[in-house]
Design a protein around this motif. Structure first.
Motif, PDB file in Angstrom:
ATOM      1  N   ARG A   9       0.847  -1.192   0.000  1.00 13.78           N
ATOM      2  CA  ARG A   9       0.000   0.000   0.000  1.00 13.78           C
ATOM      3  C   ARG A   9       0.884   1.244   0.000  1.00 13.78           C
ATOM      4  O   ARG A   9       1.960   1.270   0.598  1.00 13.78           O
ATOM      5  N   GLU A  13      -2.916   5.360   0.915  1.00 13.55           N
ATOM      6  CA  GLU A  13      -3.723   4.256   1.432  1.00 13.55           C
ATOM      7  C   GLU A  13      -3.435   4.013   2.900  1.00 13.55           C
ATOM      8  O   GLU A  13      -4.316   3.622   3.658  1.00 13.55           O
ATOM      9  N   THR A  14      -2.192   4.224   3.305  1.00 15.73           N
ATOM     10  CA  THR A  14      -1.848   4.045   4.704  1.00 15.73           C
ATOM     11  C   THR A  14      -2.555   5.072   5.578  1.00 15.73           C
ATOM     12  O   THR A  14      -3.091   4.760   6.638  1.00 15.73           O
ATOM     13  N   GLN A  17      -6.408   4.516   5.533  1.00 14.33           N
ATOM     14  CA  GLN A  17      -6.802   3.169   5.937  1.00 14.33           C
ATOM     15  C   GLN A  17      -7.787   2.556   4.942  1.00 14.33           C
ATOM     16  O   GLN A  17      -8.862   2.067   5.305  1.00 14.33           O
ATOM     17  N   VAL A  18      -7.396   2.596   3.676  1.00 14.52           N
ATOM     18  CA  VAL A  18      -8.309   2.189   2.611  1.00 14.52           C
ATOM     19  C   VAL A  18      -8.762   0.746   2.778  1.00 14.52           C
ATOM     20  O   VAL A  18      -9.937   0.420   2.617  1.00 14.52           O
TER      21      VAL A  18
ATOM     22  N   THR B 206      -5.061  -7.472   2.673  1.00 18.70           N
ATOM     23  CA  THR B 206      -4.206  -6.300   2.867  1.00 18.70           C
ATOM     24  C   THR B 206      -4.438  -5.642   4.219  1.00 18.70           C
ATOM     25  O   THR B 206      -3.858  -4.592   4.491  1.00 18.70           O
ATOM     26  N   ARG B 208      -3.968  -4.421   7.735  1.00 14.04           N
ATOM     27  CA  ARG B 208      -2.652  -4.224   8.343  1.00 14.04           C
ATOM     28  C   ARG B 208      -2.471  -5.066   9.609  1.00 14.04           C
ATOM     29  O   ARG B 208      -1.351  -5.445   9.913  1.00 14.04           O
TER      30      ARG B 208
END
Lengths: 217, 408
Positions: A9, A13-14, A17-18, B206, B208
């Protein structure tokens, strides 16, 4: 083949928080789709013929008794040895059953007894809710097994001449069955009417199939 | 027996320098150990110094039980090995016995075996994904996986009469043919399933938290994985291209087109990616099964009856119906071939092997089961060395062990 990973990402996006938002959007969508939960005690699961449930001895409509001929095949094949049969012979060497018991707490519900029965006397019904608090109610003798059949017919409203795929397996030649089990079954169960894939190639093993036999005349 | 009141304490002698060490027995009732696995841990703070898995809580003695039952009766035992992929065990067992006794299987039965194997692979991987994600903390995936698994279990119920303990295969074929209604439902499942895999991946691929909990956890190199005898997706995640379906095909797998997903890094995430790809490949094999299912009987002409050893029947020189009507359980010697055989099949967990020694009687003299779960548990202590307690849960999950198969 190497598995592929999704690209790492990027900064945007980080920060936003996509991936978490995407997951939330999915669950939110599911909130408005119809529920798939089955409300079990009120709503029963679908039952199919050939379900391996409670045992029963088929009650013959003519004699009002069991069809069992005491051949001992079921007692022989049972992997958990839960079927006990004893019999006497009359002067014509016809076997008369004294005792036919199934200890359900030992049974592993493999269905072998139904499969090997040459006359279709024993079967397994589609009932499965018979849990009790004592052992005696699940120790079936001959009368209890015949009553199980009556209860099954009464409860499901099935035809007493009903055949399930345990008694007469699908997809085998009728000639390999004992005479008493060559029953009338739906066309789907026979080799002539079976499902064949649309792109199926002719059999490669060389075993004669009805289709190749027809082609050879 | 010592009983303690609230005020009493026990002085445990602690060696100097080991004051921070903590001995923890995790399990056998711990929900994250997937059954009755006990892990004895030596901890320094939260870091695992030594990890010692203790198995055997679910031991039922199948290998010994098998010596007292005929070959056909033992099929029932194989259901209870890996009870979430019973079909694969049935097929593995029957493939081995058929090779030992030289029984031929019709083409249609072989393809049906491939079909049920792949169905059980999908259902097993779905259960793995569900519980693995639940252990790590993703609740939603659990529910979505069980939604699809339910479809497959209901198909099993319609096909053979039971959802889990299937007992579907027979020596020389399978018991029940498919019906049009089953194939229609399966066709719909195969159509819809790729979209469902997308859903799972949207949720965790994806995410986190998922990445933090899986990347670099339980890492094994390819050499180490081979040393530890890992098989299945646990080995392929480390980058070793080994799948028995491709390299030693059985049940007609050579006729199917499919790829073997291989990872690189050998960590929990790589194994997760491998299994997700395997779901897609299995779905693709199912599609080919639906399209190419050949006509014919599902039980071979010389298939032995459940209660009758085949060689004995052949000696009697009777035709097939009469042979099937015979009920004698012949326990004489020399009715079967003597010798031994090892046959391995690829089950969802890895390589399931059956080793038989036959002394010619109607039942195995010795049956050994090489169960992947047992071997994988052996790798646990190496993989968990130096990890945190929370990572141990992820490592147990990623090895995909089923204790029924491990303890057998």
């Amino acid at each position: 083949m190497k598995v592929h990973y999704k690209p790492k990402r990027n900064l945007l996006e980080t920060i936003f928080q996509v991936e978490i938002l995407q997951g939330m959007a999915l669950t939110l969508r599911k909130l408005f789709s119809p529920a798939i939960t089955r409300q079990y005690p009120q709503e029963k699961p679908p039952m199919f013929p050939g379900f391996r449930g409670q045992h029963a001895l088929v009650r013959d409509s003519l004699t009002r008794d069991s069809k069992c001929v005491a051949c001992m095949r079921c007692a022989t094949v049972c992997p958990s040895r839960c079927i006990q049969i004893s019999y006497d012979e009359d002067e014509t060497h016809k076997r008369i059953i004294n005792k036919y018991t199934i200890e359900v707490l030992r049974c592993v519900f493999c269905g072998y007894c139904v499969e090997v029965c040459p006359v279709g006397a024993i079967t397994m019904t589609e009932l499965f809710e018979y849990a009790t608090y004592d052992r005696d109610t699940v120790f079936f003798d001959k009368e209890a097994l015949l009553d199980n059949w009556d209860a099954f017919i009464a409860k499901t409203g099935k035809d007493p001449a009903y055949v399930n795929p345990l008694m007469r397996p699908r997809g085998i030649f009728e000639s390999s069955l004992p005479a008493a089990k060559r029953l009338k079954v739906p066309e789907d169960w026979t080799i002539e009417g079976q499902y064949v894939g649309p792109k199926a190639r002719p059999s490669m093993v060389g075993l004669p199939t009805p289709h190749t036999e027809k082609a050879n005349g | 027996m010592i009983t303690l009141t609230d005020t009493q304490t026990i002085d445990v002698p602690v060696q100097s320098g080991e004051e921070d060490r903590y001995h923890l027995k995790m399990g056998p009732q711990h929900p994250a150990t997937h059954g009755v696995l006990r892990v004895d841990l030596d901890l320094d703070g939260e870091t695992i110094l030594t990890c010692d898995p203790k198995v055997g809580y679910l031991h039922r003695g199948f290998e010994k039980l098998a010596e007292h039952r005929t070959y056909a009766q033992n099929i029932v035992l194989t259901d209870r090995l890996d009870y979430i992929a019973a079909m694969s065990n049935n097929v593995g067992y029957c493939e081995a016995v058929e090779r030992l006794l030289a029984i031929e299987v019709p083409e249609r039965a072989r393809m049906l075996r491939v079909m049920v194997c792949e169905m059980s692979r999908i259902s097993s991987h779905l259960l793995w994904l569900a519980t693995h994600a639940l252990d790590i903390g993703a609740m939603t995936v659990f529910l979505y996986c069980f939604r699809e698994r339910e479809v497959l279990l209901e198909l099993f119920a319609e096909l053979c009469g039971a959802r889990l303990t299937t007992t579907y295969t027979r020596l020389g074929g399978v018991r029940q043919d498919v019906t049009r209604s089953i194939m229609k439902k399966l066709d719909k499942f195969v159509e819809d399933f790729p979209a469902c895999i997308e859903e799972y991946e949207t949720l965790i691929d994806t995410n986190r938290i998922w990445l933090k909990r899986t990347i670099g956890i339980g890492q094994v190199s390819a050499e180490k994985a081979l040393d530890l005898c890992l098989t299945g997706a646990s080995l392929r995640g480390s980058g070793v291209d080994y799948d028995i379906r491709k390299h030693m095909p059985y049940a007609g797998y050579e006729k199917f087109e499919f790829d073997i997903p291989v990872g690189e890094t050998g960590d929990t995430y790589a194994r997760y990616r491998c299994r997700m790809e395997e779901l897609r490949q299995s779905n693709f094999i199912l599609r080919q099964c639906i399209d190419m299912l050949p006509p014919g009987p599902v039980l071979g002409k010389d298939a032995p009856d459940l209660v009758m050893p085949i060689r004995a029947a052949n000696k009697l020189e009777v035709d097939v119906p009469a042979k099937n009507a015979l009920i004698t359980l012949i326990e004489d010697r020399d009715v079967f071939m003597e010798g031994d055989i090892y046959v391995a099949t690829e089950v969802p967990k890895g390589e399931l092997g059956f080793y038989f020694i036959s002394d010619g009687m109607g039942r195995p003299y010795r049956m050994h089961i090489r169960s992947p779960s047992f071997i994988h548990i052996g790798a646990l202590s190496t993989m968990a060395q130096g990890a945190m307690i929370a990572d141990l849960i992820a490592i147990i999950g990623t090895l995909d062990v089923v204790l029924g198969e491990c303890d057998r």
